[in-house]
Design a protein around this motif. Structure first.
Motif, PDB file in Angstrom:
ATOM      1  N   LEU A  98     -25.747  35.904  61.060  1.00 55.86           N
ATOM      2  CA  LEU A  98     -24.429  36.880  61.248  1.00 55.86           C
ATOM      3  C   LEU A  98     -24.295  37.977  62.517  1.00 55.86           C
ATOM      4  O   LEU A  98     -23.479  38.733  62.239  1.00 55.86           O
ATOM      5  N   ALA A  99     -25.069  37.646  63.481  1.00 51.41           N
ATOM      6  CA  ALA A  99     -25.023  38.556  64.598  1.00 51.41           C
ATOM      7  C   ALA A  99     -23.774  38.226  65.231  1.00 51.41           C
ATOM      8  O   ALA A  99     -23.286  37.297  65.832  1.00 51.41           O
ATOM      9  N   SER A 100     -22.887  39.334  65.407  1.00 48.69           N
ATOM     10  CA  SER A 100     -21.598  39.261  66.064  1.00 48.69           C
ATOM     11  C   SER A 100     -21.785  39.642  67.531  1.00 48.69           C
ATOM     12  O   SER A 100     -23.020  39.957  67.801  1.00 48.69           O
ATOM     13  N   SER A 101     -20.914  39.353  68.436  1.00 51.74           N
ATOM     14  CA  SER A 101     -20.841  39.970  69.792  1.00 51.74           C
ATOM     15  C   SER A 101     -20.910  41.329  70.049  1.00 51.74           C
ATOM     16  O   SER A 101     -21.350  41.426  71.202  1.00 51.74           O
ATOM     17  N   SER A 102     -20.836  42.170  69.161  1.00 50.76           N
ATOM     18  CA  SER A 102     -21.186  43.400  69.296  1.00 50.76           C
ATOM     19  C   SER A 102     -22.638  44.044  68.774  1.00 50.76           C
ATOM     20  O   SER A 102     -22.894  45.237  68.949  1.00 50.76           O
ATOM     21  N   ASN A 103     -23.311  42.869  68.426  1.00 52.47           N
ATOM     22  CA  ASN A 103     -24.895  43.325  68.170  1.00 52.47           C
ATOM     23  C   ASN A 103     -25.450  43.573  69.454  1.00 52.47           C
ATOM     24  O   ASN A 103     -25.489  42.813  70.330  1.00 52.47           O
ATOM     25  N   THR A 104     -26.114  44.843  69.532  1.00 51.78           N
ATOM     26  CA  THR A 104     -26.731  45.259  70.751  1.00 51.78           C
ATOM     27  C   THR A 104     -28.057  44.435  71.147  1.00 51.78           C
ATOM     28  O   THR A 104     -28.403  44.537  72.234  1.00 51.78           O
ATOM     29  N   LEU A 105     -28.480  43.887  70.084  1.00 48.73           N
ATOM     30  CA  LEU A 105     -29.690  42.897  70.708  1.00 48.73           C
ATOM     31  C   LEU A 105     -29.499  42.015  71.404  1.00 48.73           C
ATOM     32  O   LEU A 105     -30.198  41.340  72.133  1.00 48.73           O
ATOM     33  N   LEU A 106     -28.102  41.288  71.324  1.00 47.47           N
ATOM     34  CA  LEU A 106     -27.639  40.275  72.005  1.00 47.47           C
ATOM     35  C   LEU A 106     -27.494  40.978  73.661  1.00 47.47           C
ATOM     36  O   LEU A 106     -27.921  39.904  74.417  1.00 47.47           O
ATOM     37  N   GLN A 107     -27.053  41.978  73.418  1.00 52.01           N
ATOM     38  CA  GLN A 107     -26.511  42.526  75.055  1.00 52.01           C
ATOM     39  C   GLN A 107     -27.883  42.853  75.594  1.00 52.01           C
ATOM     40  O   GLN A 107     -28.059  42.538  76.737  1.00 52.01           O
ATOM     41  N   ASP A 108     -28.854  43.303  74.937  1.00 51.40           N
ATOM     42  CA  ASP A 108     -30.287  43.730  75.354  1.00 51.40           C
ATOM     43  C   ASP A 108     -30.920  42.285  76.051  1.00 51.40           C
ATOM     44  O   ASP A 108     -31.402  42.337  77.088  1.00 51.40           O
ATOM     45  N   TYR A 109     -30.718  41.387  75.058  1.00 56.67           N
ATOM     46  CA  TYR A 109     -31.423  39.873  75.866  1.00 56.67           C
ATOM     47  C   TYR A 109     -30.483  39.608  76.906  1.00 56.67           C
ATOM     48  O   TYR A 109     -31.257  38.978  77.994  1.00 56.67           O
ATOM     49  N   TRP A 110     -29.371  39.555  77.005  1.00 52.20           N
ATOM     50  CA  TRP A 110     -28.526  39.220  78.133  1.00 52.20           C
ATOM     51  C   TRP A 110     -28.801  39.816  79.348  1.00 52.20           C
ATOM     52  O   TRP A 110     -29.272  39.567  80.445  1.00 52.20           O
ATOM     53  N   ARG A 111     -28.925  41.102  79.042  1.00 50.83           N
ATOM     54  CA  ARG A 111     -29.105  42.122  80.361  1.00 50.83           C
ATOM     55  C   ARG A 111     -30.600  41.917  81.026  1.00 50.83           C
ATOM     56  O   ARG A 111     -30.702  41.958  82.292  1.00 50.83           O
ATOM     57  N   ASP A 112     -31.347  41.886  80.055  1.00 48.13           N
ATOM     58  CA  ASP A 112     -32.843  42.054  80.574  1.00 48.13           C
ATOM     59  C   ASP A 112     -33.260  40.438  81.025  1.00 48.13           C
ATOM     60  O   ASP A 112     -33.857  40.386  82.242  1.00 48.13           O
ATOM     61  N   SER A 113     -32.530  39.517  80.599  1.00 45.76           N
ATOM     62  CA  SER A 113     -32.656  38.237  81.276  1.00 45.76           C
ATOM     63  C   SER A 113     -32.142  38.242  82.661  1.00 45.76           C
ATOM     64  O   SER A 113     -32.856  37.612  83.709  1.00 45.76           O
ATOM     65  N   TYR A 114     -30.957  38.713  82.843  1.00 46.52           N
ATOM     66  CA  TYR A 114     -30.190  38.707  84.248  1.00 46.52           C
ATOM     67  C   TYR A 114     -30.961  39.746  85.250  1.00 46.52           C
ATOM     68  O   TYR A 114     -30.845  39.554  86.301  1.00 46.52           O
ATOM     69  N   THR A 115     -31.677  40.896  84.741  1.00 46.83           N
ATOM     70  CA  THR A 115     -32.327  41.565  85.440  1.00 46.83           C
ATOM     71  C   THR A 115     -33.446  41.040  86.039  1.00 46.83           C
ATOM     72  O   THR A 115     -33.963  41.157  87.109  1.00 46.83           O
ATOM     73  N   ALA A 116     -34.212  40.199  85.046  1.00 50.19           N
ATOM     74  CA  ALA A 116     -35.350  39.263  85.406  1.00 50.19           C
ATOM     75  C   ALA A 116     -34.938  38.262  86.541  1.00 50.19           C
ATOM     76  O   ALA A 116     -35.579  38.056  87.664  1.00 50.19           O
ATOM     77  N   ILE A 117     -33.606  37.678  86.322  1.00 45.82           N
ATOM     78  CA  ILE A 117     -33.177  36.795  87.090  1.00 45.82           C
ATOM     79  C   ILE A 117     -33.036  37.576  88.747  1.00 45.82           C
ATOM     80  O   ILE A 117     -33.152  36.810  89.761  1.00 45.82           O
ATOM     81  N   MET A 118     -32.415  38.874  88.487  1.00 42.38           N
ATOM     82  CA  MET A 118     -31.974  39.457  89.927  1.00 42.38           C
ATOM     83  C   MET A 118     -33.385  39.697  90.870  1.00 42.38           C
ATOM     84  O   MET A 118     -33.254  39.526  91.901  1.00 42.38           O
ATOM     85  N   ARG A 119     -34.445  40.142  90.119  1.00 44.08           N
ATOM     86  CA  ARG A 119     -35.721  40.294  90.804  1.00 44.08           C
ATOM     87  C   ARG A 119     -36.319  39.004  91.371  1.00 44.08           C
ATOM     88  O   ARG A 119     -36.708  39.180  92.336  1.00 44.08           O
ATOM     89  N   CYS A 120     -36.049  38.020  90.709  1.00 46.65           N
ATOM     90  CA  CYS A 120     -36.439  36.585  91.498  1.00 46.65           C
ATOM     91  C   CYS A 120     -35.594  36.220  92.553  1.00 46.65           C
ATOM     92  O   CYS A 120     -35.924  36.050  93.529  1.00 46.65           O
ATOM     93  N   ASN A 121     -34.132  36.503  92.369  1.00 50.17           N
ATOM     94  CA  ASN A 121     -33.297  36.435  93.477  1.00 50.17           C
ATOM     95  C   ASN A 121     -33.725  37.391  94.616  1.00 50.17           C
ATOM     96  O   ASN A 121     -33.395  36.880  96.020  1.00 50.17           O
ATOM     97  N   ASP A 122     -34.103  38.493  94.452  1.00 47.31           N
ATOM     98  CA  ASP A 122     -34.406  39.318  95.670  1.00 47.31           C
ATOM     99  C   ASP A 122     -35.518  38.999  96.217  1.00 47.31           C
ATOM    100  O   ASP A 122     -35.464  39.275  97.616  1.00 47.31           O
ATOM    101  N   VAL A 123     -36.517  38.346  95.770  1.00 53.76           N
ATOM    102  CA  VAL A 123     -37.654  37.659  96.439  1.00 53.76           C
ATOM    103  C   VAL A 123     -37.231  36.469  97.552  1.00 53.76           C
ATOM    104  O   VAL A 123     -37.401  36.470  98.570  1.00 53.76           O
TER     105      VAL A 123
END
Length: 505
Positions: A98-123
């Motif tokens: 029942l998780a909708s697009s406003s569920n903050t846990l989805l936003q956290d998962y997305w944000r943290d994944s792209y933060t991690a990807i950014m760190r890889c790209n930086d290297v």
């Protein structure tokens, strides 16, 4: 264990601290607003700090998001309903589909994944400019390409096609993405990264003791095999998985998860945690998975109170009943309840990560991501998909796992019906069953259900059984799983700011 996790300790430092030189006074440091690739990425030491920073993203996501979306969405686990504390409903909604697009846990998962990807790209954006040996440079490239592929693999399986960000955002004009790439485009990038990683990384056995736990050639090939299996390219998967060598099964199932056996011969890739005074690198799975009303009976830690942060990833009746009689893995993996002053309380909990605590609230337990047992079962599945061979190599691999679990072998022509596997379809079922039990609570079950095409039927049937236990605890629409529900909603913030099309529900 301190040496085994030394590199991950460095990853806890912020980039600002990593950039500062101990030879300079505080006033000689460049202002924080001026820290950039120009004044940081200069030496091999800088590069190593950047790679360690890429690893550090795993710790936070491993402590929560990975098991929430990889295990608790499946039929293996659910949650302990906490009537007095209703502040964690966002977690419950993920479990109930029942998780909708406003569920903050989805936003956290997305944000943290792209933060991690950014760190890889930086290297990757700066590695070529640093003078260092080709061997060390290639290893750094391999490590972050593996990590980037790992994050994109999680994203594409959870959200479908997602934006492909393959370089660092250097200005506000670079912030908007090019939109959602197709799932095929994301998979192609993952495969490219993993092939590059496999070509650049050393074998796990070549790492010195202080670097044990870093990803290796075996890690890259194992993940590549799983990627191909997810695409149902079993022949390609088998080629990759055959390259995962130098590993073996631990003698006992219980020994795999001991803190004294981190990065053992069965470990292909695990998330590193380390607890010591003055650091924040510890894990706490034992506390999150303990029943919230168990006091210190389950954790053994009388100084850490359990509350709404506990009672999660609770083993389901479906999982508990799936264990065969005599399976040695059951008592290692889960408890069916606990005993306090009032008597036995029938609230199941995950035991696999109950390995004691180092200091109150902090444990020293790593989280397994890929084990060699997983690789063996994937090879067996690929062999069977290539054609059923009665009592062939696939059976040998399956039964090696069962032997360690204390279970009788499954064979073609076995006179015991429950052990008789006489067709390709029957062997599929045997493999799916073994993966469900062997890899329980290691974040494989949801992805296995989806890739095998069984998620909708299994989860709808499971959901109805869960609802019947306590109908009043489930919102309307719970566990009504459709093809669209197999993907999470894109977080609304990303839809709005990055103009991304939403997944249909």
């Amino acid at each position: 264990m301190k040496n085994n996790s030394k590199y991950i300790v460095l990853a806890s430092l912020t980039l600002l601290l990593n950039m500062q030189s101990c030879k300079k006074g505080f006033l000689e440091q460049p202002p924080e607003s001026n820290l950039s690739g120009t004044n940081f990425w200069k030496t091999e030491s800088d590069l190593k700090q950047g790679v360690n920073g890429a690893y550090s993203s795993l710790r936070g996501m491993g402590s929560f998001s990975y098991w929430l979306f990889g295990e608790m969405r499946s039929d293996n686990t659910t949650f302990q309903y906490n009537a007095p504390q209703r502040g964690q409903e966002n977690r419950e909604l993920v479990d109930q589909f029942l998780a909708s697009s406003s569920n903050t846990l989805l936003q956290d998962y997305w944000r943290d994944s792209y933060t991690a990807i950014m760190r890889c790209n930086d290297v990757l954006d700066h590695v070529d400019a640093i003078e260092m040996s080709a061997v060390a440079k290639n290893q750094a490239i391999g490590e972050v390409k593996f990590l980037r592929a790992f994050h994109y693999f999680n994203l594409v399986r959870q959200f479908g096609g997602v934006p492909l960000r393959l370089s660092v955002t250097k200005s506000p004009s670079d912030s908007p993405s090019k939109g959602r790439a197709s799932a095929d485009e994301v998979y192609n990038q993952i495969i490219t990264d993993l092939n590059d990683a496999a070509n650049n990384l050393p074998d796990a056995s070549s790492y010195p003791s202080g670097d044990k736990g870093r990803v290796s050639k075996g890690s890259a090939n194992a993940l590549l095999g799983e990627v191909y299996m997810t695409q149902r390219k079993f022949s390609d998967a088998l080629i990759a998985l055959r390259k995962v060598t130098g590993y073996s099964l631990m003698a006992t199932y219980a020994s795999i998860f001991l803190t004294t056996e981190k990065n053992n011969v069965e470990s292909v890739f695990e998330i590193q945690y380390y607890s010591t005074a003055g650091t924040n690198l510890s894990s706490n799975f034992m506390y999150q998975f303990a029943p919230f009303n168990s006091g210190s009976v389950v954790t053994g830690d009388s100084k850490t109170n359990l509350s709404f942060g506990s009672g999660w990833n609770t083993p389901t009746t479906d999982l508990i009943s799936a264990y065969e009689a005599g399976d040695l893995r059951k008592n290692v993996s889960l408890g069916e309840g606990f005993t306090d002053a009032s008597g036995f309380v029938a609230v199941p909990y995950v035991k696999k990560y109950n390995q004691g605590f180092v200091q109150p609230g902090q444990t020293n337990v790593n989280f397994p991501v890929i084990r060699y047992a997983d690789v063996m079962l994937m090879i067996a599945e690929c062999l069977n998909e290539g054609g059923f061979v009665a009592n062939g190599e696939a059976f040998t691999l399956l039964n090696e796992i069962r032997r360690r679990a204390g279970l009788p072998f499954k064979t073609s022509g076995n006179p015991i019906p429950a052990l008789n596997v006489n067709s390709q379809a029957a062997f599929r079922d045997a493999i799916y069953q073994e993966r469900k039990i062997e890899l329980a609570f290691e974040n494989h079950r949801w992805y296995d259900l989806v890739r095998t095409g069984t998620a909708i039927a299994v989860m709808n049937a499971h959901g109805q059984r869960e609802i019947l236990k306590a109908p009043s605890q489930f919102p309307a629409g719970s566990y009504q799983v459709t093809q669209n529900k197999l993907l999470l909603q894109i977080p609304q913030r990303e839809v709005t700011l990055d103009n991304l099309p939403q997944n249909p529900q």
